[in-house]
Scaffold this active site. Structure first.
Site, PDB file in Angstrom:
ATOM      1  N   HIS A 156     -29.225 -55.736  -1.791  1.00 12.61           N
ATOM      2  CA  HIS A 156     -28.745 -54.886  -2.906  1.00 12.61           C
ATOM      3  C   HIS A 156     -28.880 -53.402  -2.589  1.00 12.61           C
ATOM      4  O   HIS A 156     -29.086 -52.588  -3.484  1.00 12.61           O
ATOM      5  CB  HIS A 156     -29.502 -55.178  -4.207  1.00 12.61           C
ATOM      6  CG  HIS A 156     -29.587 -56.624  -4.546  1.00 12.61           C
ATOM      7  ND1 HIS A 156     -28.613 -57.300  -5.227  1.00 12.61           N
ATOM      8  CD2 HIS A 156     -30.549 -57.542  -4.248  1.00 12.61           C
ATOM      9  CE1 HIS A 156     -28.966 -58.570  -5.365  1.00 12.61           C
ATOM     10  NE2 HIS A 156     -30.132 -58.743  -4.768  1.00 12.61           N
ATOM     11  N   SER A 277     -14.989 -30.338  10.339  1.00  9.18           N
ATOM     12  CA  SER A 277     -14.231 -29.959   9.154  1.00  9.18           C
ATOM     13  C   SER A 277     -13.526 -28.641   9.427  1.00  9.18           C
ATOM     14  O   SER A 277     -14.069 -27.780  10.120  1.00  9.18           O
ATOM     15  CB  SER A 277     -15.184 -29.815   7.971  1.00  9.18           C
ATOM     16  OG  SER A 277     -14.630 -28.967   6.993  1.00  9.18           O
ATOM     17  N   LYS A 283     -20.128 -29.374   9.557  1.00  7.95           N
ATOM     18  CA  LYS A 283     -19.853 -30.811   9.421  1.00  7.95           C
ATOM     19  C   LYS A 283     -19.659 -31.546  10.753  1.00  7.95           C
ATOM     20  O   LYS A 283     -19.042 -31.029  11.675  1.00  7.95           O
ATOM     21  CB  LYS A 283     -18.597 -31.031   8.562  1.00  7.95           C
ATOM     22  CG  LYS A 283     -18.758 -30.694   7.102  1.00  7.95           C
ATOM     23  CD  LYS A 283     -19.833 -31.508   6.392  1.00  7.95           C
ATOM     24  CE  LYS A 283     -19.429 -32.915   6.074  1.00  7.95           C
ATOM     25  NZ  LYS A 283     -18.528 -33.072   4.969  1.00  7.95           N
ATOM     26  N   GLU A 290     -15.251 -44.577   9.520  1.00  8.97           N
ATOM     27  CA  GLU A 290     -14.462 -44.635   8.280  1.00  8.97           C
ATOM     28  C   GLU A 290     -13.069 -45.213   8.534  1.00  8.97           C
ATOM     29  O   GLU A 290     -12.548 -45.987   7.729  1.00  8.97           O
ATOM     30  CB  GLU A 290     -14.355 -43.237   7.672  1.00  8.97           C
ATOM     31  CG  GLU A 290     -15.702 -42.723   7.166  1.00  8.97           C
ATOM     32  CD  GLU A 290     -15.683 -41.233   6.876  1.00  8.97           C
ATOM     33  OE1 GLU A 290     -14.638 -40.722   6.437  1.00  8.97           O
ATOM     34  OE2 GLU A 290     -16.706 -40.579   7.096  1.00  8.97           O
TER      35      GLU A 290
END
Ligand code: ARG
Length: 462
Positions: A156, A277, A283, A290
């Site tokens: 969980h 970025s 970044k 992803e």
């Protein structure tokens, strides 16, 4: 230009019909397989006396020349070709003359496109199996390297129990092992040759389907011609295999994304697998993880597309079936590229043990171990579970850990519990003691690695 099938027509196809009807822009990917199929077919026609030895030789030589020209980019297909089968056949006749017209004896594009599809997919499956094996070897290497390193095990997304990193690697090893087994099964089931099914009902010509099967490396001819031209189960099975495997990759990619987050910092993904970025200079984003997570959507879509195309189609061939290719090609390309990227990213990823260690003291990771300790001392597990639950509550109210509870604290929770009865509850000894078959103890993980290695080495296609 009149089509190869234009005998009974008075008018040429409308231009927009030509475009809508054509598969040449995508099925030319299978030109090699189409030529292999034609060579096997004409070899058989020669052996059976349906064409002469000389005609056979001329046709094969013409086909080989066309193969070279396509490979070298000297042939540019257009909408007039309609599909790869006619694109090659019309060029053959243009090149070697009327003898080229004999090639299409005792076959149909309905069986031809299926020969191409199956030969193509068999080759791609072998490549994918090899890529999955490379992934498995990297997993085994990393599992070995991190067999003793402890990390947080979650359920969980909450701290659950301490586990070893090698154990996590071997969990994924099992998933990809099943992917390999599934794909091997698919390969075996699809290994039947549709050539000679012709349009749907076989032929009156004395063909030898065993011979073409042997020449093309199929285990056997498809048993029933109508099924031979109408079956797309093998593509659906492949797309299901791809979907399940992409789902596995997306699950690990998701873990990579959060292990790499500022909150976790469990891993450092190599710079070469991240992007920056355009506005935020600090970044370093885990874009590959992803994208892997995202690309699974395409492959599920490919599966759904073909399932939907096939639904309710009557026997035998229907033009709907031409829609079986683009989704298949997309899934092949996506799955292959994803395995490759993931394998390399995994290989270059390092775990940040200093960051992980800080998390091991949080979330009462050893709570189950204490309960098992009590159970070994004769307290029924259900009661032991309740006692440790009360210990957690006490720790939370005192903002401390199990070992900080005093004798009085423990006695007030349950008279059977003392500091001594807790035993060794260090995270390391908890992990080392999980020696049950399939458990997380380093020695047990090493056993799993050895079994995994032996299985991988035993695979024949490698
Ligand atoms: N381009 C077609 C396909 O990919 C080949 C078979 C065409 N057969 C036919 N009868 N129109 O399915």
């Amino acid at each position: 230009m009149a089509s190869l099938w234009g005998g009974r027509f008075e008018k040429d196809m409308d231009e927009i019909v030509k475009k809508y009807n054509a598969s040449i822009f995508f099925d030319q990917r299978m030109y090699n397989e189409d030529i292999d199929g034609s060579i096997a077919h004409v070899t058989m026609l020669g052996r059976q006396g349906i064409v002469t030895e000389e005609e056979k030789e001329q046709i094969i030589a013409g086909l080989e020349e066309i193969r070279e020209d396509i490979a070298a980019g000297r042939i540019v297909f257009t909408v007039e070709d309609e599909d790869i089968h006619m694109g090659i056949e019309s060029r053959l006749t243009a090149r070697i003359g009327d003898v080229g017209k004999k090639l299409h004896t005792a076959r149909s594009r309905n069986d031809q496109c299926q020969v191409d599809g199956r030969l193509y997919l068999k080759r791609e499956i072998r490549e994918i199996l090899n890529s999955l094996c490379c992934l498995e070897s990297v997993i085994l290497e990393k599992a070995e390297k991190y067999a003793d390193q402890i990390t947080v095990g979650f359920t969980h997304l909450q701290h659950a129990q301490p586990i070893t990193i090698g154990f996590v690697f071997m969990a994924y090893f099992q998933m990809f092992k099943r992917d390999i087994q599934r794909l091997t099964d698919t390969l075996e089931r699809m290994d039947h040759n549709p050539l000679g099914s012709c349009a749907l009902a076989g032929t009156t010509m004395p063909i030898d389907r065993q011979l073409t099967s042997q020449l093309l490396g199929f285990a056997a001819p498809c048993e029933n011609a109508m099924d031979g031209v109408s079956d797309r189960d093998y593509s659906l099975e492949f797309l299901s295999d791809a979907s399940i495997s992409m789902m596995h990759l997306s699950r690990w990619a998701e873990e990579f994304a959060w292990w790499n987050s500022s909150e976790f910092s469990y891993i450092a993904i190599d710079d070469s697998f991240c992007t920056g970025s355009s506005i935020m200079p600090q970044k370093k984003n885990p874009d590959m993880a992803e994208l892997i997570r995202g690309k699974v959507g395409r492959v599920y879509g490919d599966l759904m597309q073909l399932l939907t195309v096939m639904k309710g189609t009557p026997l035998a061939y229907n033009k709907d079936f031409q829609e079986d290719k683009e989704s298949l090609f997309d899934a092949v390309d996506t799955w292959k590229a994803t395995i490759d990227i993931f394998t390399r990213m995994l290989d270059k990823t390092e775990f940040r043990m200093d960051h992980i260690e800080k998390q091991l003291s949080r979330g009462f990771l050893n709570a189950t171990d204490i309960a098992e300790h009590f159970a070994k001392q004769g307290i029924p597990f259900r009661e032991a579970h309740a006692i440790v639950g009360r210990m957690v509550k006490a720790c939370e109210s005192k903002n401390c850990d199990f070992q900080d509870l005093t004798e009085e604290d423990l006695q007030s929770i349950d008279s059977r519990v003392t500091k001594a009865s807790l035993g060794d509850i260090s995270i390391r000894s908890c992990v080392n003691a999980r020696m049950s078959f399939g458990g997380t103890a380093p020695a047990e993980v090493r056993r799993q690695i050895a079994v995994g290695k032996a299985w991988l080495d035993s695979l024949e296609f490698q």
